[in-house]
Design a protein around this motif. Structure first.
Motif, PDB file in Angstrom:
ATOM      1  N   GLY A 104       0.792  -1.082   0.221  1.00 26.99           N
ATOM      2  CA  GLY A 104      -0.067  -0.187   0.367  1.00 26.99           C
ATOM      3  C   GLY A 104       1.029   1.306  -0.113  1.00 26.99           C
ATOM      4  N   SER A 189       3.138  -5.442  -4.711  1.00 25.43           N
ATOM      5  CA  SER A 189       2.111  -4.838  -4.960  1.00 25.43           C
ATOM      6  C   SER A 189       3.727  -3.332  -5.128  1.00 25.43           C
ATOM      7  N   GLU A 368      -2.284   6.082  -3.841  1.00 22.45           N
ATOM      8  CA  GLU A 368      -1.372   6.866  -4.744  1.00 22.45           C
ATOM      9  C   GLU A 368      -1.416   8.364  -5.033  1.00 22.45           C
TER      10      GLU A 368
END
Ligand code: DHB
Length: 479
Positions: A104, A189, A368
């Protein structure tokens, strides 16, 4: 929830941090590895018992801003201190496995041996049992803060930290067991994206001022191989790629939160999908047989077939291993072979996860956006499209957006590339478009690098789920 510590607690925490940071001058940490600072531990894997030295909490920069995360755990099989070999590896030749725990784009803790979330031995454990030296660095992330409340882990901090960890390993190459010319990065990820950046930006001058600022060791930061699970990467082109794939699917399921695109979001999806073909065509990618990969304005063409070919290969692998695919009527099977798939039906089957735009949210609410914030600005845009379509026009610096995208550096003269790559993206992982790992793989292959790429069938967003295969690949590239 925000927790405000009373001031006295705060000062104590700061004092402890400083003490932990270094025995040298306040705020400065030594870049010299201390071979005496270890504990001996034992792990068991099946009926195998492995004794190892644990060097934990090594600060890998001389001017740390966050000692909890700019630190690394190094684990070395004890056999190497007794002059023994494990398989073909010795203290000098053992490859160094460098996993990061970032998810994340949040801060990532230094890894430790132990079970993974499903209770199976994690990659660090397996690596040690196989005779690898493990160097598991932490890294700052988008929520990292200093004691004044300034954010310290916004882009490009995490990749800068991981590079500093690599430099620390080389700087201490004479005293640290393991072969610093065989560093294999691994991540999932956001962590997979960082692994790709490690592989694609070795020794790039762009990062140098940031490395200097944290007191990274001088020297090389290229790695030997990069293993990237579902890399959430190429962020500045990921919104168009997402709508190229998911346009027309107007309901989404975001980790259990379901919803339908609003009329405005449908319009945004229709606009974003049109941005993808020009971007893709500009890359001038080629398939293995030399076919030019392109898309027409509607998103059809050889590149779509190229993406589809990897889904077909995935279905074939599943079929060959005994999976019953016949209920999936969009797969054409003849004589035990997957002849074709209906790509549109396949995309429906996978389903949309994110509304549009998927990454550069117009209301700056995506992780993001936060990654591209600054020390004092919480979240910013990183694409022209979203900046222009948003009420808030704040935009990350172009140079920083560039540094977060490995696509910008592959084959660049100033970069030492990892020669070996392994990229996995689950066939039903919708966190980013399939186009993203396919583009990364194809650009790497076109530039002459070796990529083991697959879309494991039935696999969603995740990593380290196929450790036998991961380590078989590592063995193969190291020999
Ligand atoms: C991760 C997942 C996402 O969907 C995303 O946008 C960024 C990071 C992750 O799991 O790390």
């Amino acid at each position: 929830m925000v927790f405000h510590a009373p001031r006295s607690v705060y000062i104590l925490a700061v004092a402890l941090t400083t003490w932990h940071a270094s025995a040298a001058a306040a705020g400065e940490a030594s870049l010299e590895f201390d071979p005496a600072r270890f504990t001996v531990k034992t792990l068991t894997l099946g009926n195998q018992s492995v004794s190892y030295r644990a060097y934990e909490g090594i600060i890998y920069v001389s001017k740390p801003v966050d000692t909890s995360y700019q630190s690394m755990n190094v684990y070395v099989p004890a056999a190497y201190f007794e002059g023994k070999a494990i398989g073909t590896y010795t203290a000098e030749s053992a490859p160094i496995f460098l996993p990061n725990n970032v998810g994340g784009y949040l801060p990532g803790t230094p890894g430790t041996p132990g079970p993974d979330r499903s209770g199976k031995p994690n990659a660090v454990t397996v690596a040690l049992a196989k005779g690898y030296v493990v160097a598991a660095p932490g890294a700052r992330g988008r929520t990292s803060q200093d004691q004044d409340g300034n954010y310290t882990g916004r882009a490009p901090a995490a990749i800068v930290d991981l590079k500093a960890a690599v430099r620390y390993l080389r700087h201490n190459g004479k005293v640290l067991p393991g072969n610093a010319e065989k560093i294999i990065a691994n991540g999932t990820s956001a962590g997979g994206a960082l692994s790709a950046l490690l592989g694609a930006t070795g020794n790039q001058a762009d990062y140098e001022p940031y490395l200097k600022a944290i007191g990274a060791a001088d020297g090389r930061d290229d790695v030997f191989a990069a293993s990237c699970y579902c890399p959430i990467t190429n962020l500045d082109n990921a919104d168009g790629a997402y709508e190229w794939m998911f346009n027309g699917i107007n309901d989404y399921n975001f980790r259990g939160r379901t919803g339908a695109l609003t009329a405005d979001q449908v319009k945004v999806s229709d606009q974003l999908r049109l941005l993808f073909p020009p971007y893709l065509n500009g890359l001038r990618l080629k398939a293995a047989d030399g076919t030019a990969l392109s898309l027409d304005a509607y998103g059809n063409g050889s590149f779509r077939d190229h993406v589809k070919s990897f889904v077909i290969a995935s279905a074939q692998q599943a079929l060959s291993s005994g999976k019953h695919l016949s209920p999936l009527t969009w797969i054409l099977i003849e004589g035990g072979k997957v002849k074709d798939i209906d790509f549109t039906q396949y995309v429906r089957f996978a389903g949309r996860m994110k509304p549009a735009p998927a990454f550069d949210a117009l209301d700056l609410s995506a992780p993001e956006n936060n990654l591209f914030g600054t020390a004092t600005v919480d979240s910013q845009h990183f694409t022209q499209f979203s900046r222009e379509h948003s009420a808030d026009h704040s935009m990350a610096e172009a140079a920083i957006i560039r540094m977060m995208n490995p696509m910008n550096y592959i084959g660049d003269k100033g970069t030492t590339m990892a020669p070996h790559w392994r990229i996995r993206h689950g066939a039903i992982d919708r966190d980013t478009s399939l186009a993203i790992p396919v583009i990364l793989t194809t650009k790497l292959r076109n530039a002459g690098f070796e990529v083991d790429f697959a879309l494991p069938w039935d696999q969603g967003h995740g990593g380290d789920y196929d450790l036998d295969e991961l380590f078989a690949w590592m063995e193969q590239v190291c020999h």
